[in-house]
Design a protein around this motif. Structure first.
Motif, mmCIF file in Angstrom:
data_model
loop_
_atom_site.group_PDB
_atom_site.id
_atom_site.type_symbol
_atom_site.label_atom_id
_atom_site.label_comp_id
_atom_site.label_asym_id
_atom_site.label_seq_id
_atom_site.Cartn_x
_atom_site.Cartn_y
_atom_site.Cartn_z
ATOM 1 N N GLU A 10 0.687 -0.769 -0.371
ATOM 2 C CA GLU A 10 -0.007 -0.111 0.467
ATOM 3 C C GLU A 10 0.754 1.394 0.211
ATOM 4 O O GLU A 10 1.995 1.437 0.285
ATOM 5 C CB GLU A 10 -0.926 -0.148 1.588
ATOM 6 N N PRO A 11 0.576 2.559 -0.538
ATOM 7 C CA PRO A 11 0.821 4.027 -0.228
ATOM 8 C C PRO A 11 2.023 3.914 1.156
ATOM 9 O O PRO A 11 0.703 3.810 2.198
ATOM 10 C CB PRO A 11 0.199 4.776 -0.917
ATOM 11 N N PRO A 12 2.480 4.958 1.266
ATOM 12 C CA PRO A 12 3.153 5.282 2.671
ATOM 13 C C PRO A 12 2.221 6.201 3.231
ATOM 14 O O PRO A 12 1.530 7.453 2.548
ATOM 15 C CB PRO A 12 4.734 5.256 2.373
ATOM 16 N N ILE A 13 1.997 6.232 4.514
ATOM 17 C CA ILE A 13 1.212 7.886 4.991
ATOM 18 C C ILE A 13 1.542 8.258 5.189
ATOM 19 O O ILE A 13 1.823 10.104 5.696
ATOM 20 C CB ILE A 13 0.361 7.332 6.085
ATOM 21 N N ALA A 14 3.844 8.055 5.380
ATOM 22 C CA ALA A 14 4.252 9.562 5.390
ATOM 23 C C ALA A 14 5.927 9.055 4.186
ATOM 24 O O ALA A 14 5.863 8.032 4.104
ATOM 25 C CB ALA A 14 4.889 9.841 6.605
ATOM 26 N N HIS A 15 6.649 10.583 4.076
ATOM 27 C CA HIS A 15 7.291 9.932 3.136
ATOM 28 C C HIS A 15 8.565 10.922 2.513
ATOM 29 O O HIS A 15 8.418 12.168 2.556
ATOM 30 C CB HIS A 15 7.148 9.439 1.337
ATOM 31 N N ILE A 16 9.721 10.642 3.426
ATOM 32 C CA ILE A 16 10.562 11.975 3.560
ATOM 33 C C ILE A 16 11.658 12.060 2.404
ATOM 34 O O ILE A 16 12.301 10.400 2.861
ATOM 35 C CB ILE A 16 11.033 12.578 4.775
ATOM 36 N N HIS A 36 2.640 12.279 11.199
ATOM 37 C CA HIS A 36 1.619 12.644 12.942
ATOM 38 C C HIS A 36 1.982 11.087 14.322
ATOM 39 O O HIS A 36 0.569 11.189 14.797
ATOM 40 C CB HIS A 36 0.024 12.797 12.490
ATOM 41 N N LEU A 37 2.362 10.710 14.167
ATOM 42 C CA LEU A 37 2.761 9.405 15.696
ATOM 43 C C LEU A 37 3.457 10.680 16.866
ATOM 44 O O LEU A 37 3.826 11.784 16.942
ATOM 45 C CB LEU A 37 3.952 9.131 15.330
ATOM 46 N N ASP A 38 2.459 10.864 18.037
ATOM 47 C CA ASP A 38 2.605 11.693 18.966
ATOM 48 C C ASP A 38 4.101 10.577 19.847
ATOM 49 O O ASP A 38 4.078 9.771 20.482
ATOM 50 C CB ASP A 38 2.130 10.976 19.385
ATOM 51 N N LEU A 39 4.963 11.330 19.488
ATOM 52 C CA LEU A 39 6.748 10.949 19.858
ATOM 53 C C LEU A 39 6.585 10.839 21.647
ATOM 54 O O LEU A 39 7.545 10.231 22.081
ATOM 55 C CB LEU A 39 7.676 11.636 19.283
ATOM 56 N N ASP A 75 9.029 -2.169 12.455
ATOM 57 C CA ASP A 75 7.926 -2.725 13.026
ATOM 58 C C ASP A 75 7.853 -1.582 14.278
ATOM 59 O O ASP A 75 8.885 -2.001 14.767
ATOM 60 C CB ASP A 75 7.213 -3.117 13.041
ATOM 61 N N LEU A 76 8.038 -0.214 14.594
ATOM 62 C CA LEU A 76 7.717 0.607 15.160
ATOM 63 C C LEU A 76 6.958 1.325 15.729
ATOM 64 O O LEU A 76 6.314 2.237 15.023
ATOM 65 C CB LEU A 76 8.999 1.077 14.583
ATOM 66 N N TRP A 77 6.661 1.651 16.572
ATOM 67 C CA TRP A 77 5.217 2.013 17.276
ATOM 68 C C TRP A 77 3.756 1.632 16.730
ATOM 69 O O TRP A 77 2.767 2.781 16.172
ATOM 70 C CB TRP A 77 6.315 4.027 17.382
ATOM 71 N N ASP A 78 4.232 0.330 16.654
ATOM 72 C CA ASP A 78 2.172 0.101 15.945
ATOM 73 C C ASP A 78 2.547 0.694 13.779
ATOM 74 O O ASP A 78 1.171 0.530 13.579
ATOM 75 C CB ASP A 78 1.230 0.280 16.576
ATOM 76 N N ALA A 87 15.914 7.624 2.161
ATOM 77 C CA ALA A 87 14.669 7.748 2.039
ATOM 78 C C ALA A 87 13.874 6.896 3.184
ATOM 79 O O ALA A 87 14.269 5.880 3.250
ATOM 80 C CB ALA A 87 13.597 8.068 0.771
ATOM 81 N N VAL A 88 12.901 7.623 4.366
ATOM 82 C CA VAL A 88 12.270 6.684 5.154
ATOM 83 C C VAL A 88 10.585 6.767 4.856
ATOM 84 O O VAL A 88 10.072 8.317 4.210
ATOM 85 C CB VAL A 88 11.991 7.321 6.768
ATOM 86 N N GLU A 89 10.293 5.455 5.171
ATOM 87 C CA GLU A 89 8.512 5.482 4.896
ATOM 88 C C GLU A 89 7.441 4.847 5.857
ATOM 89 O O GLU A 89 8.658 4.623 6.565
ATOM 90 C CB GLU A 89 8.611 4.724 3.673
ATOM 91 N N VAL A 90 6.624 5.327 6.034
ATOM 92 C CA VAL A 90 5.663 4.952 7.083
ATOM 93 C C VAL A 90 4.328 4.521 6.911
ATOM 94 O O VAL A 90 4.083 5.668 5.704
ATOM 95 C CB VAL A 90 5.656 5.665 8.089
ATOM 96 N N TYR A 91 4.589 3.396 7.472
ATOM 97 C CA TYR A 91 3.073 2.242 7.033
ATOM 98 C C TYR A 91 2.711 2.413 7.576
ATOM 99 O O TYR A 91 2.783 1.645 8.485
ATOM 100 C CB TYR A 91 3.350 1.496 6.214
ATOM 101 N N PRO A 92 0.886 2.421 7.941
ATOM 102 C CA PRO A 92 -0.151 1.751 9.426
ATOM 103 C C PRO A 92 -0.176 0.733 9.333
ATOM 104 O O PRO A 92 0.421 -0.241 8.573
ATOM 105 C CB PRO A 92 -1.675 1.916 7.619
#
Length: 92
Positions: A10-16, A36-39, A75-78, A87-92
């Protein structure tokens, strides 16, 4: 931390993009904020992954004439984080 076996389809929810002089862990935190993870509510990164090894891996790749690329999936922080040299990508 549990390791994922592959990059999600699936597409990432964040890509930097990782800046040329940026540590991988700093980029990972930027990606988490972009997702938008609450660190303040999550465990420290050092409790989840060997941050020094991650930074060293990216630094080594930048210093060498590496023929190949690397992809780290963790897998970090669910969420699933995919770290590549650029790059770094975040997926749900």
């Amino acid at each position: 931390m549990t390791a994922s076996t592959r990059v999600p389809d699936e597409p990432p929810i964040a890509h930097i993009s990782i800046d040329d002089d940026e540590a991988a862990t700093d980029a990972l935190f930027r990606a988490a904020r972009r997702a938008h993870l609450d660190l303040d509510e999550v465990e420290r990164l050092h409790d989840q992954i060997d941050a020094g090894a991650l930074d060293s891996l990216l630094s080594h790749h930048r210093r060498s004439d590496a023929d190949g690329e690397f992809t780290l999936v963790a897998d970090l922080w669910d969420h699933t984080f995919v770290v590549r040299p650029e790059a770094v990508e975040v997926y749900p």
